[in-house]
Design a protein around this motif. Structure first.
Motif, PDB file in Angstrom:
ATOM      1  N   GLU A 127     -18.039   8.013  48.845  1.00  0.00           N
ATOM      2  CA  GLU A 127     -17.033   7.061  48.373  1.00  0.00           C
ATOM      3  C   GLU A 127     -16.231   7.697  47.238  1.00  0.00           C
ATOM      4  OE1 GLU A 127     -18.456   3.058  48.247  1.00  0.00           O
ATOM      5  OE2 GLU A 127     -17.195   2.649  46.491  1.00  0.00           O
ATOM      6  N   ALA A 128     -14.899   7.616  47.367  1.00  0.00           N
ATOM      7  CA  ALA A 128     -14.051   8.203  46.327  1.00  0.00           C
ATOM      8  C   ALA A 128     -14.023   7.250  45.139  1.00  0.00           C
ATOM      9  CB  ALA A 128     -12.648   8.422  46.869  1.00  0.00           C
ATOM     10  N   LYS A 129     -14.737   7.622  44.085  1.00  0.00           N
ATOM     11  CA  LYS A 129     -14.727   6.763  42.895  1.00  0.00           C
ATOM     12  C   LYS A 129     -13.679   7.331  41.946  1.00  0.00           C
ATOM     13  CE  LYS A 129     -19.539   5.469  43.438  1.00  0.00           C
ATOM     14  NZ  LYS A 129     -20.490   6.430  43.945  1.00  0.00           N
ATOM     15  N   GLY A 130     -12.618   6.579  41.734  1.00  0.00           N
ATOM     16  CA  GLY A 130     -11.520   7.109  40.921  1.00  0.00           C
ATOM     17  C   GLY A 130     -10.697   8.084  41.749  1.00  0.00           C
ATOM     18  N   GLU A 131      -9.966   8.914  41.052  1.00  0.00           N
ATOM     19  CA  GLU A 131      -9.057   9.820  41.770  1.00  0.00           C
ATOM     20  C   GLU A 131      -9.807  11.009  42.360  1.00  0.00           C
ATOM     21  OE1 GLU A 131      -4.916  11.990  40.844  1.00  0.00           O
ATOM     22  OE2 GLU A 131      -5.436  10.275  39.569  1.00  0.00           O
ATOM     23  N   VAL A 132      -9.453  11.358  43.588  1.00  0.00           N
ATOM     24  CA  VAL A 132     -10.083  12.508  44.240  1.00  0.00           C
ATOM     25  C   VAL A 132      -9.526  13.798  43.607  1.00  0.00           C
ATOM     26  CG1 VAL A 132     -10.145  13.774  46.419  1.00  0.00           C
ATOM     27  CG2 VAL A 132     -10.455  11.300  46.426  1.00  0.00           C
ATOM     28  N   PRO A 133     -10.392  14.765  43.281  1.00  0.00           N
ATOM     29  CA  PRO A 133      -9.883  16.013  42.675  1.00  0.00           C
ATOM     30  C   PRO A 133      -9.268  16.927  43.746  1.00  0.00           C
ATOM     31  CG  PRO A 133     -12.268  16.099  42.871  1.00  0.00           C
ATOM     32  CD  PRO A 133     -11.853  14.762  43.402  1.00  0.00           C
ATOM     33  N   GLU A 134      -8.118  16.491  44.260  1.00  0.00           N
ATOM     34  CA  GLU A 134      -7.523  17.180  45.410  1.00  0.00           C
ATOM     35  C   GLU A 134      -7.206  18.655  45.127  1.00  0.00           C
ATOM     36  OE1 GLU A 134      -4.544  15.186  48.051  1.00  0.00           O
ATOM     37  OE2 GLU A 134      -3.218  16.760  47.318  1.00  0.00           O
ATOM     38  N   LYS A 135      -6.577  18.903  43.997  1.00  0.00           N
ATOM     39  CA  LYS A 135      -6.163  20.292  43.715  1.00  0.00           C
ATOM     40  C   LYS A 135      -7.390  21.206  43.579  1.00  0.00           C
ATOM     41  CE  LYS A 135      -3.755  23.441  40.724  1.00  0.00           C
ATOM     42  NZ  LYS A 135      -4.945  24.296  40.672  1.00  0.00           N
ATOM     43  N   GLU A 136      -8.398  20.727  42.847  1.00  0.00           N
ATOM     44  CA  GLU A 136      -9.608  21.540  42.640  1.00  0.00           C
ATOM     45  C   GLU A 136     -10.294  21.806  43.981  1.00  0.00           C
ATOM     46  OE1 GLU A 136      -8.717  18.924  40.992  1.00  0.00           O
ATOM     47  OE2 GLU A 136      -8.649  19.491  38.890  1.00  0.00           O
ATOM     48  N   TYR A 137     -10.297  20.775  44.827  1.00  0.00           N
ATOM     49  CA  TYR A 137     -10.966  20.946  46.121  1.00  0.00           C
ATOM     50  C   TYR A 137     -10.193  21.934  47.001  1.00  0.00           C
ATOM     51  CZ  TYR A 137     -13.779  19.826  50.209  1.00  0.00           C
ATOM     52  OH  TYR A 137     -14.637  19.920  51.287  1.00  0.00           O
ATOM     53  N   LEU A 138      -8.864  21.831  46.999  1.00  0.00           N
ATOM     54  CA  LEU A 138      -8.054  22.766  47.801  1.00  0.00           C
ATOM     55  C   LEU A 138      -8.204  24.195  47.267  1.00  0.00           C
ATOM     56  CD1 LEU A 138      -4.872  20.565  48.376  1.00  0.00           C
ATOM     57  CD2 LEU A 138      -6.583  21.210  50.088  1.00  0.00           C
ATOM     58  N   ASP A 139      -8.324  24.326  45.945  1.00  0.00           N
ATOM     59  CA  ASP A 139      -8.581  25.658  45.364  1.00  0.00           C
ATOM     60  C   ASP A 139      -9.915  26.193  45.882  1.00  0.00           C
ATOM     61  OD1 ASP A 139      -6.277  25.536  43.876  1.00  0.00           O
ATOM     62  OD2 ASP A 139      -7.270  24.965  41.996  1.00  0.00           O
ATOM     63  N   ALA A 140     -10.914  25.295  45.913  1.00  0.00           N
ATOM     64  CA  ALA A 140     -12.262  25.709  46.364  1.00  0.00           C
ATOM     65  C   ALA A 140     -12.225  26.107  47.845  1.00  0.00           C
ATOM     66  CB  ALA A 140     -13.265  24.573  46.134  1.00  0.00           C
TER      67      ALA A 140
END
Ligand code: SF4
Length: 413
Positions: free
Chosen positions: A63-76
């Motif tokens: 469950e996405a609690k708050g904002e998803v760390p999209e940029k960090e995840y795409l970097d990963a």
């Protein structure tokens, strides 16, 4: 497929694999696999977040609690892929599947960046099927137009039902109107898409199952995935089971599905998959034909072949620990080679799901073993009427399809 150049292996009868001629397994070195060609290679990208966790779901979704760390995840994801490249050097990617979770939570700009990272780092086949999973409740027309423009050419939509009461019982975030709107947006932007539907839902009647399927088919989807709802361990439904249709009703639903899909020209080509002519899911077909895949992202699995071994990998499941491990240069949590003893079972577990079965030489090509290593089991399955085989094909019979678990079990021992 890429033919493999023999390296460091004596030339002669020990290297010859000829299943059709029945060359005996004793010619092979004990424990050694001899793959004459590498299978087609696919890429799977996992997006691990959903708006809410559904009570029946055992996927790696959080469950996405708050904002998803999209940029960090795409970097990963990019760093993960860069580290994996040496394992697939020089091999073309034939299909891409972005699954989850709910990848359609990704912003249009995020998805565009992901696809451009993939294109920069990988030789993508010009005709590659690039599928994205999408859930109603996340459909905005503008975003999906943008996904298409970025290069997504197939959508797989998790409709599950068009009935508001059943969607609620399944804990889905969308209602009937959003389900229909999602398909309409898909129709306007994509000529290739799949609809996922489930049946044998809590309190569902045969008539309701018929209405659901008729509604789905009214949009003429090129592909349908029709799943029987199952109670998976470690889910809310496993703990608090809902009131499900009895076995007779769910068997009637299966008969109804066969009748309705057949009449509309869909081919039932795999346990849960139905396609219009030429519209089979290429990415999934590669799994079932024991092809190779590199999986990146939290919890993603890979199967990668080399001339004398086949490797399986699983990445860290929790999004946070996955991103931390990528930063440490160690995203892979588990890794093992498929042993010679397990290879036959693993191939059959997949290939027997296909209505058309497989050509005998595919077994040898994908496992690096002679077909006669499973001769005893093939005889047993044939004797029980569960498979048909000749020199061109090995495929489950109708009985084999109905008792697929029993059939697969034969190859376990
Ligand atoms: S939307 Fe799909 S992946 Fe997410 S929790 Fe529900 S069933 Fe699982």
């Amino acid at each position: 497929m890429i033919p493999i150049k023999p390296v460091g292996v004596p030339v002669g009868p020990t290297r010859t694999i000829d299943a059709a001629a029945g060359v005996a397994a004793q010619y092979l070195q004990p424990g050694a696999l001899n793959l004459t060609a590498l299978p087609p290679l696919a890429l799977y990208v996992h997006w691990p977040w959903c708006v809410r966790k559904c009570p029946y779901c055992d996927f790696n979704s959080h469950e996405a609690k708050g904002e998803v760390p999209e940029k960090e995840y795409l970097d990963a994801l990019r760093a993960d892929l860069e580290m994996a490249l040496p394992l697939i050097w020089g091999r073309k990617i034939h299909t891409v599947f972005i699954g989850g979770g709910t990848p359609s939570l990704m912003s249009a700009a995020g998805l565009d960046r992901l696809l451009s990272d993939l294109r920069t780092l990988l030789p993508l086949d010009a005709e590659a099927e690039i599928t994205m999973e999408a859930n109603p409740g996340t459909f905005e027309a503008e975003k999906f137009r943008s996904y298409r423009a970025s290069g997504i050419n197939r959508l797989s939509i998790g409709i599950q039902s068009f009935n508001g009461r059943h969607l609620q019982a399944l804990g889905r975030i969308h209602d009937e109107g959003e389900a229909r709107r999602a398909v309409e947006i898909a129709l306007a932007n994509f000529d290739n898409f799949n609809l996922d539907l489930m049946y044998a839902l809590p309190e569902q009647t045969l008539e309701e199952a018929r209405t659901d399927l008729a509604t789905a088919m009214s949009y003429q989807p090129p592909h349908l995935s029709l799943y029987h709802l199952t109670m998976e361990p470690n889910t809310v439904f496993a703990k608090y089971p809902p009131n499900l249709p009895d076995d007779d009703t769910s068997a009637d639903m299966q008969d109804l599905i066969a009748e309705m899909t057949g009449a509309a020209g869909y081919r039932h080509y795999e346990v849960s998959a139905y396609a219009q002519p030429g519209r089979q899911a290429k990415h999934n077909l590669n799994y079932w034909q024991f092809g190779d895949y590199l999986g990146i992202g939290a919890g993603a699995h890979s199967k990668l072949s080399f001339p004398h071994r086949v490797l399986r990998q699983a990445r860290y499941k929790q999004p946070k620990s996955y991103m931390e491990q990528v930063a440490n240069g160690t995203p892979v949590q588990e890794e093992h080679e498929i042993g010679r003893a397990d290879m036959g079972f693993e191939f059959m577990l997949n290939a027997l799901r296909l209505q058309d079965g497989f050509a005998p030489n595919l077994f040898t090509e994908r496992t690096g073993l002679a077909l006669n290593v499973i001769e005893k089991q093939l005889n047993e399955a044939e004797g029980k009427g569960l498979i048909y085989r000749d020199h061109m094909v090995i495929r489950p019979t109708e009985l084999g399809h109905r008792f697929l678990n029993d059939l697969q079990q034969i190859f376990l021992g």
